[in-house]
Design an enzyme around this catalytic site. Structure first.
Site, short mmCIF file in Angstrom:
data_model
loop_
_atom_site.label_atom_id
_atom_site.label_comp_id
_atom_site.label_asym_id
_atom_site.label_seq_id
_atom_site.Cartn_x
_atom_site.Cartn_y
_atom_site.Cartn_z
CG ASN A 101 18.35 26.35 -39.11
OD1 ASN A 101 19.01 26.32 -40.14
ND2 ASN A 101 18.80 26.90 -37.98
CE LYS A 116 20.60 23.85 -36.77
NZ LYS A 116 21.05 23.56 -35.41
CG HIS A 167 21.21 29.58 -35.46
ND1 HIS A 167 22.19 28.75 -34.97
CD2 HIS A 167 20.06 28.87 -35.45
CE1 HIS A 167 21.65 27.58 -34.67
NE2 HIS A 167 20.36 27.62 -34.95
CD GLU A 195 24.06 25.72 -35.30
OE1 GLU A 195 23.76 25.95 -36.48
OE2 GLU A 195 23.47 24.88 -34.60
CD GLU A 235 16.75 28.38 -32.67
OE1 GLU A 235 16.11 27.44 -33.12
OE2 GLU A 235 17.86 28.73 -33.11
N GLY A 254 20.20 21.14 -30.92
CA GLY A 254 20.92 19.97 -31.41
C GLY A 254 21.38 19.00 -30.33
CB SER A 288 15.92 19.37 -28.77
OG SER A 288 17.34 19.36 -28.84
P1 PGA Z 1 17.52 21.55 -33.39
O1 PGA Z 1 18.04 22.95 -34.00
O2 PGA Z 1 16.04 21.49 -33.65
O3 PGA Z 1 18.28 20.51 -34.12
O4 PGA Z 1 17.84 21.58 -31.93
C1 PGA Z 1 17.28 24.11 -33.87
C2 PGA Z 1 17.99 25.26 -34.54
O5 PGA Z 1 19.22 25.29 -34.54
O6 PGA Z 1 17.35 26.17 -35.09
#
Ligand code: PGA
Length: 293
Positions: free
Chosen positions: A69, A71, A133, A135, A203, A209, A249
């Site tokens: 991802n 982003k 997601h 976000e 998630e 993140g 993460s």
């Molecule tokens: P991350 O993000 O691996 O940076 O924690 C995962 C995601 O948002 O899909």
């Protein structure tokens, strides 16, 4: 659609085969055809064929799946390097690998203002979208019903859905993790005609993140609950076939222990997917589920 993706890896039974073939994100290798809607592309990285191995730790029957991802990250320069690193990495052949670049780096030319349609994504060869997601839920404000509706529409157009679910830290601390995940799952279930082309990504929002990864036991606990939910509310067959991947993460150092968990069928990776060699390590964590023949 919140994110788009391009499948880089094809089915292990593919009869035609081509080496890594990415220029920008446009496939150079024709997508010959496939009947397997989970594995719509024959694009592959440079992994030599490996002998079949016995799968050790897998409750489901779906092939290991790893999504990157990206982003809203990257520049032309950094993405060119990332693609080159991915194309030269050695990766296990029996993993479905999907990457989700920002819209303007799809190599179609031109920029897009605002949203993008499933039709446009299909038009340039995208096979998957990431929906739900955190976000999009917590920054943009998309709710369960809206996400379900988008999932139903994407599937109706033949585009696979990486369907994200996951609880906030305060929901976990209040003991509501399962309730939140079940509500999010129900919204998908109410809106989709079939689960054939869905991968569920658990998630936990507190892990995304933050560098705070769920422990293998914490992740497994939710994954097994998700599989049970599918069994009780959809069917035993869907529970067994549907890939349930973990995100939050994940990195090259923690992926092997997570992958050993029976109900973890792969990963959705944010930050670490921007580093080609580390992403390859995560793809190759499928080996920790197996023993050599
Ligand atoms: P991350 O993000 O691996 O940076 O924690 C995962 C995601 O948002 O899909």
């Amino acid at each position: 659609m919140s994110m788009i993706s391009t499948s880089l890896s094809g089915p292990k039974s593919a009869t035609s085969y081509c080496a890594p073939e990415f220029s920008g994100l446009r496939r150079l290798c024709p997508n010959n055809n496939t009947n397997n809607s989970h594995s719509p592309s024959f694009l592959r990285f440079t992994s030599p064929r490996k002998p079949l191995r016995r799968v050790l730790a897998m409750a489901g029957t779906g092939q290991f799946f790893v999504g990157g991802n990206w982003k809203c990250n990257g520049t032309k320069e950094s993405i060119t390097k990332l693609i080159s690193d991915l194309n030269s990495a050695k990766m296990e052949s029996d993993v479905d690998v999907v990457v989700a670049p920002p819209f303007i780096y799809i190599d179609q030319g031109g920029a897009f203002t605002g949203e993008i349609s499933v039709e446009q994504l299909k038009d340039i060869g995208c096979k998957w979208v990431i929906l739900g997601h955190s976000e999009r839920r917590h920054v943009i404000g998309e709710d369960n019903q809206f996400i379900g509706k988008k999932a139903g529409y994407a599937l109706s157009q033949g585009v696979g859905v990486i369907a994200c679910i996951g609880e906030l830290l305060e929901e976990r601390e209040a003991g509501k993790t399962f309730d939140v995940c079940y509500q999010q799952l129900k919204a998908y279930a109410d809106a989709v005609p079939s689960w054939d082309n869905i991968v569920i990504a658990y998630e936990p929002v507190w892990a995304i993140g933050t560098g705070v990864v769920a422990t293998p036991a914490q992740a497994q606990e939710v994954h097994v609950a998700v599989r049970d939910w599918l069994k009780n509310n959809v069917s035993a067959e869907v529970a067994s076939k549907t890939r349930i991947i973990y995100g939050g993460s994940v990195n090259g150092g923690n992926c092997a222990e997570l992958a050993k968990q029976k109900d973890i069928d792969g990963f959705l990776v944010g930050g670490a997917s921007l580093k080609g060699p580390e992403f390859a390590t995560i793809v190759n964590s499928v080996t920790s589920k197996k023993v050599a023949a």
